[in-house]
Design a protein around this motif. Structure first.
Motif, PDB file in Angstrom:
ATOM      1  N   LYS A 116       0.818  -1.212   0.000  1.00  0.00           N
ATOM      2  CA  LYS A 116       0.000   0.000   0.000  1.00  0.00           C
ATOM      3  C   LYS A 116       0.852   1.262   0.000  1.00  0.00           C
ATOM      4  CE  LYS A 116      -3.785  -2.246   2.495  1.00  0.00           C
ATOM      5  NZ  LYS A 116      -4.649  -2.225   3.696  1.00  0.00           N
ATOM      6  N   LYS A 117       0.628   2.091  -1.001  1.00  0.00           N
ATOM      7  CA  LYS A 117       1.188   3.443  -1.075  1.00  0.00           C
ATOM      8  C   LYS A 117       2.684   3.493  -0.762  1.00  0.00           C
ATOM      9  CE  LYS A 117      -3.300   5.513  -0.270  1.00  0.00           C
ATOM     10  NZ  LYS A 117      -4.151   6.436   0.490  1.00  0.00           N
ATOM     11  N   THR A 118       3.414   2.683  -1.545  1.00  0.00           N
ATOM     12  CA  THR A 118       4.864   2.637  -1.398  1.00  0.00           C
ATOM     13  C   THR A 118       5.486   3.981  -1.771  1.00  0.00           C
ATOM     14  OG1 THR A 118       4.738   0.317  -2.028  1.00  0.00           O
ATOM     15  CG2 THR A 118       6.904   1.309  -2.030  1.00  0.00           C
ATOM     16  N   PHE A 119       6.513   4.400  -1.018  1.00  0.00           N
ATOM     17  CA  PHE A 119       7.218   5.671  -1.239  1.00  0.00           C
ATOM     18  C   PHE A 119       6.263   6.862  -1.220  1.00  0.00           C
ATOM     19  CE2 PHE A 119       9.584   2.428  -3.802  1.00  0.00           C
ATOM     20  CZ  PHE A 119      10.641   2.279  -2.924  1.00  0.00           C
ATOM     21  N   GLU A 120       5.171   6.723  -0.435  1.00  0.00           N
ATOM     22  CA  GLU A 120       4.184   7.801  -0.272  1.00  0.00           C
ATOM     23  C   GLU A 120       3.441   8.122  -1.574  1.00  0.00           C
ATOM     24  OE1 GLU A 120       3.478   8.934   2.718  1.00  0.00           O
ATOM     25  OE2 GLU A 120       5.032   7.618   3.529  1.00  0.00           O
ATOM     26  N   LEU A 121       3.527   7.250  -2.548  1.00  0.00           N
ATOM     27  CA  LEU A 121       2.782   7.448  -3.788  1.00  0.00           C
ATOM     28  C   LEU A 121       1.352   6.948  -3.616  1.00  0.00           C
ATOM     29  CD1 LEU A 121       5.463   6.259  -6.373  1.00  0.00           C
ATOM     30  CD2 LEU A 121       4.812   8.620  -5.841  1.00  0.00           C
ATOM     31  N   PRO A 122       0.386   7.533  -4.328  1.00  0.00           N
ATOM     32  CA  PRO A 122      -1.023   7.133  -4.172  1.00  0.00           C
ATOM     33  C   PRO A 122      -1.369   5.866  -4.962  1.00  0.00           C
ATOM     34  CG  PRO A 122      -0.888   8.900  -5.760  1.00  0.00           C
ATOM     35  CD  PRO A 122       0.532   8.685  -5.261  1.00  0.00           C
ATOM     36  N   VAL A 123      -0.506   4.857  -4.876  1.00  0.00           N
ATOM     37  CA  VAL A 123      -0.709   3.612  -5.629  1.00  0.00           C
ATOM     38  C   VAL A 123      -0.581   2.430  -4.670  1.00  0.00           C
ATOM     39  CG1 VAL A 123       0.026   2.187  -7.567  1.00  0.00           C
ATOM     40  CG2 VAL A 123       0.306   4.683  -7.675  1.00  0.00           C
ATOM     41  N   LYS A 137      -3.157  -6.408  -9.424  1.00  0.00           N
ATOM     42  CA  LYS A 137      -4.061  -5.250  -9.367  1.00  0.00           C
ATOM     43  C   LYS A 137      -3.321  -4.040  -8.803  1.00  0.00           C
ATOM     44  CE  LYS A 137      -7.241  -4.804  -6.118  1.00  0.00           C
ATOM     45  NZ  LYS A 137      -8.505  -4.962  -5.332  1.00  0.00           N
ATOM     46  N   ALA A 138      -3.428  -2.920  -9.492  1.00  0.00           N
ATOM     47  CA  ALA A 138      -2.883  -1.648  -9.014  1.00  0.00           C
ATOM     48  C   ALA A 138      -4.032  -0.662  -8.893  1.00  0.00           C
ATOM     49  CB  ALA A 138      -1.825  -1.117  -9.977  1.00  0.00           C
ATOM     50  N   ARG A 139      -4.173  -0.072  -7.721  1.00  0.00           N
ATOM     51  CA  ARG A 139      -5.209   0.958  -7.522  1.00  0.00           C
ATOM     52  C   ARG A 139      -4.535   2.311  -7.359  1.00  0.00           C
ATOM     53  NH1 ARG A 139     -10.185  -0.133  -3.746  1.00  0.00           N
ATOM     54  NH2 ARG A 139     -10.641  -1.295  -5.653  1.00  0.00           N
ATOM     55  N   ILE A 140      -4.958   3.274  -8.177  1.00  0.00           N
ATOM     56  CA  ILE A 140      -4.434   4.631  -8.137  1.00  0.00           C
ATOM     57  C   ILE A 140      -5.495   5.539  -7.538  1.00  0.00           C
ATOM     58  CG2 ILE A 140      -3.445   6.521  -9.491  1.00  0.00           C
ATOM     59  CD1 ILE A 140      -2.826   4.437 -11.677  1.00  0.00           C
ATOM     60  N   ASP A 141      -5.186   6.137  -6.397  1.00  0.00           N
ATOM     61  CA  ASP A 141      -6.099   7.082  -5.750  1.00  0.00           C
ATOM     62  C   ASP A 141      -5.802   8.484  -6.280  1.00  0.00           C
ATOM     63  OD1 ASP A 141      -7.507   5.267  -3.955  1.00  0.00           O
ATOM     64  OD2 ASP A 141      -5.591   5.079  -2.910  1.00  0.00           O
ATOM     65  N   ILE A 142      -6.665   8.948  -7.175  1.00  0.00           N
ATOM     66  CA  ILE A 142      -6.426  10.235  -7.833  1.00  0.00           C
ATOM     67  C   ILE A 142      -6.728  11.396  -6.885  1.00  0.00           C
ATOM     68  CG2 ILE A 142      -7.100  11.678  -9.785  1.00  0.00           C
ATOM     69  CD1 ILE A 142      -7.896   9.050 -11.226  1.00  0.00           C
ATOM     70  N   ALA A 143      -7.881  11.307  -6.244  1.00  0.00           N
ATOM     71  CA  ALA A 143      -8.307  12.311  -5.272  1.00  0.00           C
ATOM     72  C   ALA A 143      -9.404  11.671  -4.430  1.00  0.00           C
ATOM     73  CB  ALA A 143      -8.824  13.569  -5.978  1.00  0.00           C
ATOM     74  N   HIS A 182     -12.208   9.498  -5.978  1.00  0.00           N
ATOM     75  CA  HIS A 182     -11.848   9.198  -7.364  1.00  0.00           C
ATOM     76  C   HIS A 182     -10.650   8.239  -7.374  1.00  0.00           C
ATOM     77  CE1 HIS A 182     -14.396  12.441  -9.003  1.00  0.00           C
ATOM     78  NE2 HIS A 182     -14.043  13.075  -7.889  1.00  0.00           N
ATOM     79  N   SER A 183     -10.835   7.073  -8.002  1.00  0.00           N
ATOM     80  CA  SER A 183      -9.747   6.102  -8.104  1.00  0.00           C
ATOM     81  C   SER A 183      -9.875   5.325  -9.406  1.00  0.00           C
ATOM     82  CB  SER A 183      -9.766   5.127  -6.916  1.00  0.00           C
ATOM     83  OG  SER A 183     -10.938   4.326  -6.951  1.00  0.00           O
ATOM     84  N   VAL A 184      -8.766   4.696  -9.814  1.00  0.00           N
ATOM     85  CA  VAL A 184      -8.738   3.875 -11.025  1.00  0.00           C
ATOM     86  C   VAL A 184      -7.976   2.590 -10.714  1.00  0.00           C
ATOM     87  CG1 VAL A 184      -7.941   3.681 -13.411  1.00  0.00           C
ATOM     88  CG2 VAL A 184      -8.855   5.857 -12.579  1.00  0.00           C
ATOM     89  N   ASP A 185      -8.537   1.457 -11.114  1.00  0.00           N
ATOM     90  CA  ASP A 185      -7.867   0.164 -10.981  1.00  0.00           C
ATOM     91  C   ASP A 185      -7.329  -0.281 -12.328  1.00  0.00           C
ATOM     92  OD1 ASP A 185      -8.634   0.175  -8.374  1.00  0.00           O
ATOM     93  OD2 ASP A 185      -9.765  -1.698  -8.436  1.00  0.00           O
TER      94      ASP A 185
END
Length: 463
Positions: free
Chosen positions: A119-126, A165-171, A174-177
């Motif tokens: 979860k959210k490696t290197f403080e990235l929203p992924v 599976k990669a989940r990107i938390d945009i805001a 709002h997210s995209v898998d």
């Protein structure tokens, strides 16, 4: 059976010991589910009784799992499962290429889930989930219209996908898998213990001492968005690609699906719907397309003591036109599980085996008007009543084969289905369920077709 349980316990104890040594949190669990199912004219509607005798059987699913958290951002999960069956009715498990018939299906012990969470490696929203995983519950994509069960060949024993599976938390909201999956016809990635004893080179529900999990070797990926537009309105646009490899009667094909789901809720009123458009082709060059979707409106009477929810809706899945070279039939992709009812997923097999193999739930050529009533008469009890009028989008043209006497090849009225489902939680760890469905066939089927009944009850205990 005793030997199987000992193997299961040893494997989980080993995992549990490792987790205790290195984890900051560790959650061990187990589940025991007993079901009985009674099928009366379910597969062939009694039109070909010699091919599909009625079934009355018990199934016992045993699951053991361990959920390990090594840090705030890193964890792992493992679950092993087996589900032996015992047939008491006229149906028997057919073994050894039809020369041996048994009441008891010993089943395999399989690795049902095995994945790691990053979860959210290197403080990235992924966030990543890598490995064998389910897309159920909070991980479900919409209502499971196109993505639900990666292993439909073994029924509800497992639902897993071999996936990244990669989940990107945009805001916020709002997210995209981004997801890649590989679902082979039998498990090739992880070993199984005590494998099934039916050995067959192709076809059937057992292949080379392993249970058949899908129609063919399937691969795919999807991009799935989740967006909260305003309070009460959520939309979920997506793109799904699927490749089906040639195997047995399944032809190799590629299919692209573009779609969107929307849910609107204000006070006690709700609207939900989804549509999907498909394009693709078979390896021989034949083009394929399809269209499907559903729309439901519901209202909850919150001031009524039993809190009834009444909803009505329409479902449409395109059928293949018999007078064109193109295949216009809807492809259910990764969702060959019960959607609007359970009974029909088996009745679909005789008309769809040429596309998806001898596995239930190939939802296509289908229309339905559905009315559902949900009640909560007492604490910890839920009841659902459903009336469904069913059609086919296109007439059949089945004039040969085992099930030719099942279809009229004239009408489009599939018939009427009534369903009753109740769930009750007895105590904290014990719940039960009773399901009854009754189907009266219409003129889509021949005069030989009879009414069908599906009955299931279950008890489930979870630690």
């Amino acid at each position: 059976m005793k030997k199987l349980l000992l193997i299961l316990l040893f494997f989980l104890l080993l995992m549990n010991f490792t987790a205790i040594c290195y984890a900051i949190e560790n959650e061990f669990g187990a589940s025991l589910r007993l079901r009985q199912e009674i099928w009366d004219n379910v597969v062939d509607l009694g039109a070909v009784p010699s091919a599909q005798p009625d079934r009355n059987f018990f199934r016992l699913r045993i699951q053991l799992w361990d959920n390990v958290k090594f840090s705030e951002n890193f964890g792992a999960y493992v679950r092993i499962t087996t589900e032996p069956k015992y047939y008491t009715g006229p149906y028997r498990l057919t073994l050894d290429n039809g020369t041996n018939r048994k009441r008891f299906d010993q089943d395999e012990v399989v690795v049902d889930n095995l994945y790691i969470d990053i979860k959210k490696t290197f403080e990235l929203p992924v966030s990543f989930r890598i490995g064998r995983q389910d897309f159920l519950g909070k991980d479900m994509y919409g209502e499971g219209f196109l993505i639900l069960d990666g292993t439909p060949g073994d029924g509800s024993r497992t639902f897993y996908f071999n996936a990244i599976k990669a989940r990107i938390d945009i805001a916020q909201g709002h997210s995209v898998d981004l997801v890649y999956v590989s679902n082979p016809k039998t498990d090739i990635y992880l070993p199984s213990l005590h494998p099934a004893y039916f050995d067959r080179a192709s076809g059937g529900l057992y292949i080379d001492h392993k249970k058949r999990l899908t129609g063919s070797n399937e691969r795919g990926f999807w991009i799935y968005g989740r967006h909260k537009i305003i309070d009460g309105l959520n939309i979920e646009p997506y793109y799904i690609y699927k490749k089906e490899k040639e195997y047995d009667v399944v032809k190799e094909s590629h299919i692209n699906t573009f779609g969107m789901r929307a849910v609107f809720k204000i006070s006690d009123f709700s609207l939900r719907g989804e549509f999907a458009k498909q394009y693709g082709k078979y390896e021989n060059g034949t083009k394929r397309s399809g269209f499907g979707g559903y729309a439901f409106a519901g209202y909850t009477f919150t001031k009524c003591p039993v809190k009834p929810t009444l909803e009505a809706g329409y479902v449409y899945l395109s059928g293949d036109k018999t007078d064109t070279a193109k295949d216009e039939g809807f492809n259910p992709l990764f969702s060959r599980a019960p959607q609007w009812n359970e009974l029909l997923i088996y009745t679909l097999v005789p008309e769809t085996a040429g596309k998806g193999g001898p596995i239930p739930g190939y939802w296509t050529n289908f229309e339905a008007f559905v009315v559902n009533l949900k009640l909560k008469p007492i604490k910890d009890m839920e009841i659902k009543l459903s009336y469904q009028h069913l059609w086919a989008d296109e007439k059949t043209n089945i004039t040969s084969g085992t099930y030719k006497d099942m279809f009229s090849n004239n009408g489009k009225n599939r018939g009427d289905l009534l369903a009753f489902i109740t769930n009750y939680k007895f105590i904290k760890n014990l719940d039960g369920m009773l399901q009854i469905e009754y189907f009266e066939p219409g003129n889509f089927y021949s005069d030989k077709a009879r009414n069908a009944t599906f009955i299931r009850w279950q008890l489930q205990y979870k630690l």
